[in-house]
Design a protein around this motif. Structure first.
Motif, PDB file in Angstrom:
ATOM      1  N   ILE A   1      -3.755  10.335   6.745  1.00 19.67           N
ATOM      2  CA  ILE A   1      -3.372   8.438   7.907  1.00 19.67           C
ATOM      3  C   ILE A   1      -4.138   8.677   8.501  1.00 19.67           C
ATOM      4  CG2 ILE A   1      -1.145   8.204   9.583  1.00 19.67           C
ATOM      5  CD1 ILE A   1       0.084  11.036   8.540  1.00 19.67           C
ATOM      6  N   ARG A   2      -5.251   9.283   9.288  1.00 21.08           N
ATOM      7  CA  ARG A   2      -6.035   8.811  10.157  1.00 21.08           C
ATOM      8  C   ARG A   2      -6.904   7.691   9.759  1.00 21.08           C
ATOM      9  NH1 ARG A   2      -4.878  14.165  12.767  1.00 21.08           N
ATOM     10  NH2 ARG A   2      -6.491  15.250  10.921  1.00 21.08           N
TER      11      ARG A   2
ATOM     12  N   ARG B   1       6.220  10.450  10.915  1.00 22.74           N
ATOM     13  CA  ARG B   1       4.368  11.695  10.346  1.00 22.74           C
ATOM     14  C   ARG B   1       3.517  10.297  10.798  1.00 22.74           C
ATOM     15  NH1 ARG B   1       5.810  13.426   5.540  1.00 22.74           N
ATOM     16  NH2 ARG B   1       6.626  15.136   6.751  1.00 22.74           N
ATOM     17  N   PHE B   2       3.456   9.270  10.415  1.00 24.67           N
ATOM     18  CA  PHE B   2       2.645   8.396  10.078  1.00 24.67           C
ATOM     19  C   PHE B   2       2.487   7.703  12.194  1.00 24.67           C
ATOM     20  CE2 PHE B   2       0.539   3.822   9.950  1.00 24.67           C
ATOM     21  CZ  PHE B   2      -0.232   4.442   9.188  1.00 24.67           C
ATOM     22  N   LEU B   3       3.801   7.514  12.115  1.00 19.10           N
ATOM     23  CA  LEU B   3       3.605   6.751  13.667  1.00 19.10           C
ATOM     24  C   LEU B   3       3.334   7.568  15.059  1.00 19.10           C
ATOM     25  CD1 LEU B   3       6.974   5.515  14.177  1.00 19.10           C
ATOM     26  CD2 LEU B   3       4.659   4.111  14.125  1.00 19.10           C
ATOM     27  N   LEU B   4       3.242   9.246  15.205  1.00 22.61           N
ATOM     28  CA  LEU B   4       2.686  10.554  15.568  1.00 22.61           C
ATOM     29  C   LEU B   4       0.945  10.620  15.488  1.00 22.61           C
ATOM     30  CD1 LEU B   4       3.410  12.995  17.107  1.00 22.61           C
ATOM     31  CD2 LEU B   4       3.049  14.345  15.064  1.00 22.61           C
TER      32      LEU B   4
ATOM     33  N   GLN C   1      -6.277   6.047   6.987  1.00 23.81           N
ATOM     34  CA  GLN C   1      -5.681   4.642   6.504  1.00 23.81           C
ATOM     35  C   GLN C   1      -5.396   4.014   7.916  1.00 23.81           C
ATOM     36  OE1 GLN C   1      -1.486   4.715   5.379  1.00 23.81           O
ATOM     37  NE2 GLN C   1      -2.282   3.993   3.404  1.00 23.81           N
ATOM     38  N   LEU C   2      -5.183   4.211   8.768  1.00 22.91           N
ATOM     39  CA  LEU C   2      -5.305   3.519  10.353  1.00 22.91           C
ATOM     40  C   LEU C   2      -6.776   3.162  10.725  1.00 22.91           C
ATOM     41  CD1 LEU C   2      -2.654   6.221  12.068  1.00 22.91           C
ATOM     42  CD2 LEU C   2      -2.134   4.048  12.038  1.00 22.91           C
ATOM     43  N   ASN C   3      -7.472   3.375   9.704  1.00 22.49           N
ATOM     44  CA  ASN C   3      -8.713   2.954  10.372  1.00 22.49           C
ATOM     45  C   ASN C   3      -9.378   1.742   9.460  1.00 22.49           C
ATOM     46  OD1 ASN C   3      -9.884   4.771  12.208  1.00 22.49           O
ATOM     47  ND2 ASN C   3     -10.867   6.483  10.759  1.00 22.49           N
ATOM     48  N   SER C   4      -8.330   1.623   8.115  1.00 25.54           N
ATOM     49  CA  SER C   4      -9.292   0.653   7.450  1.00 25.54           C
ATOM     50  C   SER C   4      -8.051  -0.055   7.914  1.00 25.54           C
ATOM     51  CB  SER C   4      -8.816   1.041   5.806  1.00 25.54           C
ATOM     52  OG  SER C   4      -7.182   1.641   5.448  1.00 25.54           O
TER      53      SER C   4
ATOM     54  N   MET D   1       0.743  -1.332  -0.225  1.00 26.62           N
ATOM     55  CA  MET D   1       0.380   0.341   0.028  1.00 26.62           C
ATOM     56  C   MET D   1       1.143   1.501  -0.013  1.00 26.62           C
ATOM     57  SD  MET D   1      -3.020  -0.422   2.820  1.00 26.62           S
ATOM     58  CE  MET D   1      -4.062   0.778   2.385  1.00 26.62           C
ATOM     59  N   GLN D   2       0.142   2.620  -1.202  1.00 27.46           N
ATOM     60  CA  GLN D   2       0.872   3.813  -0.670  1.00 27.46           C
ATOM     61  C   GLN D   2       0.578   4.643   1.173  1.00 27.46           C
ATOM     62  OE1 GLN D   2       3.015   4.801  -2.723  1.00 27.46           O
ATOM     63  NE2 GLN D   2       3.451   7.120  -2.018  1.00 27.46           N
ATOM     64  N   ILE D   3       1.806   4.585   1.944  1.00 25.14           N
ATOM     65  CA  ILE D   3       1.734   5.163   2.978  1.00 25.14           C
ATOM     66  C   ILE D   3       1.110   6.849   2.559  1.00 25.14           C
ATOM     67  CG2 ILE D   3       3.968   6.321   2.863  1.00 25.14           C
ATOM     68  CD1 ILE D   3       3.970   5.327   5.951  1.00 25.14           C
ATOM     69  N   ALA D   4       0.038   6.712   4.027  1.00 21.76           N
ATOM     70  CA  ALA D   4      -0.456   8.722   3.160  1.00 21.76           C
ATOM     71  C   ALA D   4       0.717   9.077   4.342  1.00 21.76           C
ATOM     72  CB  ALA D   4      -1.487   8.138   3.770  1.00 21.76           C
TER      73      ALA D   4
END
Length: 939
Positions: free
Chosen positions: A199-200, A224-227, A202-205, A190-193
């Motif tokens: 990002i949020r 940025r994603f981990l934050l 994508q995290l929900n999915s 997948m392409q990272i947001a």
């Protein structure tokens, strides 16, 4: 010879005599970054080696034939091929064999150590059997990808992998996917947001679909994603998280309070600093502005690879050119040129180590770069902000595979109570043990301090090691540290124990304990002025040629006086009658002439001058000569004996800044280098601020006139000093700095920590500290940000300070140091001249006394031999009047008769040949004349 740059100057069909041909396929936009790396590195090495080698770019069209390529390589010496399709690779190989021209072929296929290509790929590479100068090189990023095959199986992964990737790898270079596909578990890409809202979403999915996430992205995108995923991490929505990135920037993310993941990335050997030198060249020549070229942290590994490939090419061309005087041109089907006998492959392994691994030969002429990889375990809990872990768990290379530091890769860093302590050698704080091969590696103030802290805290085990480059560390343009700071920031070390100054720049990335040492500033180390002591220093006032000339003038003048006295009719020698009434009658024999000239140079004076005018002219000339010589000698003697104590050319930092004869510089990677670099940058920023304010058109004329001054209001002292330091060259180590201080012809001043300089002065009598300290800072121990040991170590240091145990360490390693030198005290000649410089005159007196005693001895024995005493002579018991003998000229008879008459008060001695009643023989004149002696007359 000229240089063709594919961006600045288009190809015109006219080639340079020594050119490097870069071949790429048409419409292959994915190699543009590689072309840029090769182009800029060519400019770098042209400037470094002062060797003219240009670059030509050749685009391989779909219908390009071997004849078309051959027509382009007439003046080409080496080909670098970026072809990626099978037919174009075969085409370039055939051209290389036909023209016997050396070629480097870069390959971007999946790679594995047993064979160059994986068995499931349809791409193959046939190496020529009869031409050794065709070589293939594997980029380190392709080697790094293979580490997945060794590392991930040790993680016990059984669920599907969800891979979140960005553009860190070009779409065309997706061989890394093959390594993940070979793990035997399902993989979803997948392409990272990168946008917070996306990002949020994508995290929900992913919350209920993905248990194992693998980031193949840049560090900033992962952070940025981990934050945004803090709540997911705290709720343990993901079982395992991995970051597999070729980005060399370590994980920091101070705002990421929760994190639990494994971070896998390449790690610099830190033995060489190629990229930093490369970046300095780019910034200095403003290539980053003119050509919009920068090296990001995600490109650094590949950039170093192409940098070294161009370096090997330049070294090869220079060797061929020096061996065969000229590089012959190539053409397909011709007789092989003489320079093709040099093997190109040997030049790819000439450097023992590169910034990211070692270039190694695989099969035949296959080469790969064995890039080192490190695996870190990151563990953070939001409820405990002071307990952050970033632990080095294992290393990986192609040759060694995975090397564990602890039980397993999955072990929690919170369960590990063994800490890695990094240090650098800087006596007396850290120095190698004299017998370190058979015992402990290090000793010193900091080593003892760490042992005391460990005993105070209790239950603390640590492993001490020295960082690879032996420096404290500096930050590059991408914000990455090297040296000691880099080890702590990356997680390779938990603690850094060394004489490390507390600086704001360092405090941004590490935590410091309370200071354990006094404030230490920056000082200057120079070679001690060599005060030359010589007993005969007064003889060195004049050069030996002058002394010889003075001696010659002395001898010639004495000879002239003697000659003039012999031949002048007015001299005493030739005209005694004329000067018979003079009180002083001096005959200038050769002995008297030498004595006259010598005494004329002294306050005693020469005595009676010659009677003749010609002799007096010579004497007067000698007096004038002597007066000038003595006056000049006296004046120069005083200056010569005092000039050494009056010379103090450098006494402060300002004195260094005002002169350009003595070179000066700090050590690479030191706090002093950071100080001067930052001061220069601040001055530059102030200048631009003032310039923008002065040229601001929005200001009123009155406001602008207040800013318009004749001179720049802020000093550019540090800007000029830093520029001069870069020109002088920064020493790589303390040993290099001291060697330059001692051996530099025009002088070299080393600027460094006062403790470094004080210790160098302590252990060498030829060094001295100059000026006072400036930019004073304390020493403290550095730990990873949020490390749980920070408070314990600080408390232990405070306890040791209160117990004065650190004072005992200071006494041990400074005042009682076994390497302390006992230097002779320099004589202070401010109150007078020392005996060491003027003692020669006493030796002259002693030599004169000895010579006079020897002469007296010779005179005595010579006289005894020349004048023997008669045996018939007896000595009277009674003393007789002393008779003064005078030899008188002949007189007439009348005068003789007149003198025979006795005078009152005189006794007449007459000549009597008889022995009867003869007087004392010593009273009888030796000749037949009469002599008189006045004696008392008794009436």
């Amino acid at each position: 010879m000229r240089i063709l740059l594919f961006i600045l100057i288009p190809c015109t069909g006219i080639a340079a005599a020594i050119d490097i041909l870069v071949a790429l396929e048409q419409a292959d936009t994915y190699t543009k970054d590689i072309l840029m790396h090769l182009n800029i590195s060519q400019m770098f090495f042209k400037d470094k080696y002062q060797f003219e080698a240009g670059i030509q770019r050749m685009v391989i069209l779909p219908n390009t034939t071997q004849e078309n390529v051959c027509s382009r390589i007439v003046d080409v010496s080496v080909i670098i091929s970026l072809a990626r399709s099978q037919d174009k690779i075969d085409l370039m190989r055939n051209v290389s064999v036909a023209a016997r021209i050396p070629m480097i072929q870069f390959h971007f296929y999946p790679w594995s150590p047993p064979g160059f290509f994986k068995s499931n790929t349809s791409q193959t590479l046939l190496m020529p059997n009869n031409f050794d100068n065709y070589v293939a090189m594997v980029p380190p990023s392709a080697v790094f990808q293979y580490s997945i095959v060794d590392i991930f199986p040790q993680m016990n992964i059984s669920t599907q992998l969800t891979v979140l990737s960005d553009d860190i790898y070009n779409v065309a270079f997706d061989s890394w996917k093959g390594s993940l596909d070979s793990l035997g578990v399902p993989v979803r890409y997948m392409q990272i947001a990168t946008n917070p809202s996306r990002i949020r979403a994508q995290l929900n999915s992913l919350r209920n679909q993905a248990k194992t996430i693998v980031f193949v992205a840049k560090t900033e995108n992962i952070e940025r994603f981990l934050l945004e995923a803090q709540s997911n991490i705290e709720n343990e929505d993901f079982e395992m998280v991995f970051a597999f990135t070729k980005d060399v920037t370590p994980f920091k993310c101070d705002d990421c309070l929760s994190a639990k993941m494994h971070w896998i990335r390449p790690y610099s050997t830190n033995t060489v600093q190629d990229i930093r030198a490369y970046q300095e060249f780019i910034n200095k020549n403003e290539i980053n502005l003119d050509m919009d070229y920068t090296i990001t942290s995600s490109e650094e590994v590949d950039a170093s690879f192409y940098y070294d490939a161009m370096n090997s090419t330049f070294v090869y061309l220079m060797k061929v050119n020096s061996t065969y005087s000229d590089i012959s041109s190539f053409s397909c089907g011709s007789v092989p040129s003489a320079n093709t006998t040099l093997p190109l492959a040997n030049f790819l392994t000439t450097r023992p180590i590169l910034e990211y691994g070692v270039t190694k030969r695989q099969d035949n002429n296959y080469f790969y770069q064995d890039v080192p990889v490190r695996i870190f375990s990151i563990d953070r809990i939001a409820s405990n902000e002071d307990s952050k872990y970033n632990k080095l768990m294992a290393n990986w290379t192609v040759d060694t595979g995975v090397l564990l530091y602890y039980e397993s890769l999955t072990q929690s860093p919170r369960e590990i109570n063994i800490y890695r302590v990094a240090t650098v050698v800087q006596p007396p704080f850290v120095q190698r043990f004299p017998d370190w091969e058979n015992g402990p590696d290090f000793e010193g103030y900091c080593i003892d301090l760490m042992a005391l802290i460990s005993d105070t805290i209790g239950n603390m085990s640590y492993v001490l090691y020295e960082v690879e480059d032996g420096t404290f560390g500096t930050m590059d343009d991408n914000g990455n540290w090297n040296g000691l700071m880099g080890a702590v920031v990356s997680g390779s070390a938990d603690i850094a124990v060394a004489p490390m100054s507390v600086m704001a720049e360092r405090e941004n990335d590490v935590d410091f304990t309370v200071p354990y040492y006094d404030l230490v500033g920056t000082s200057i180390l120079m070679k001690k002025s060599e005060v030359e002591y010589s007993l005969f220093k007064f003889m060195k006032v004049l050069e030996w040629q002058v002394w010889v000339c003075i001696l010659g003038a002395y001898i010639i003048t004495a000879l002239l006086l003697w000659v003039f006295d012999r031949f002048s009719p007015y001299s005493y020698h030739n005209n005694r009658e004329r000067y018979k009434d003079d009180l002083e009658k001096r005959e200038f024999s050769l002995k008297e002439c030498l004595w006259f000239c010598m005494t004329s140079l002294t306050p005693q004076g020469g005595g009676e001058a010659p009677k003749n005018i010609s002799g007096r002219i010579v004497a007067a000339t000698w007096w004038l000569f002597g007066f000038i010589i003595i006056a000049s000698y006296t004046a120069n003697l005083a200056a010569f004996l005092t000039v050494s104590r009056l010379e103090q050319p450098i006494s402060s930092l300002d004195d260094l800044a005002k002169q350009y004869k003595v070179e000066y510089a700090p050590m690479k990677g030191s706090a002093s280098e950071t100080y001067f670099r930052r001061m220069a940058e601040i001055e530059e920023q102030f200048y631009h601020i003032w310039k923008d304010m002065s040229l601001n058109e929005s200001l009123t004329p009155r406001e602008r006139s207040r800013l318009a001054v004749w001179d720049y209001p802020v000093s550019d002292k540090y800007t000029n000093m830093w520029r001069y330091m870069e020109e002088s060259g920064l020493p790589d180590s303390m040993e290099d700095a001291i060697n330059r201080v001692l051996t530099s012809k025009d002088g070299f001043a080393f600027i460094g920590d006062a403790t470094e300089i004080r210790y160098a002065e302590l252990t060498s009598c030829n060094l001295q500290q100059v000026g006072s300290e400036f930019s004073r800072k304390p020493y403290a121990i550095a730990l990873q940000t949020g490390h749980p040991l920070k408070d314990d170590v600080s408390s232990a240091i405070l306890l040791l300070l209160n117990q004065r145990r650190l004072e005992a360490l200071k006494e041990k390693w400074w005042n009682e140091n076994p390497k302390r030198m006992v230097c002779p005290v320099n004589t202070d000649e401010s109150d007078g001249i020392s005996i060491q410089n003027i003692g020669g005159v006493f030796i002259v007196i002693l030599a004169g006394i000895v010579l006079s005693i020897v002469t007296l001895t010779c005179e005595y024995f010579y006289y005894r031999r020349a004048t023997p005493v008669s045996k018939d002579v007896t000595t009277s018991k009674h003393p007789t009047p002393v008779v003064k003998e005078h030899q008188s000229p002949p007189i007439s008879r009348d005068e003789e008769e007149e003198k025979e008459k006795p005078r009152e008060g005189s006794v007449i001695h007459r000549r009597n040949n008889s022995t009867k009643n003869s007087p004392d023989p010593r009273s009888i004149p030796s000749e037949g004349n009469y002599t008189y002696e006045n004696v008392a007359f008794q009436k």
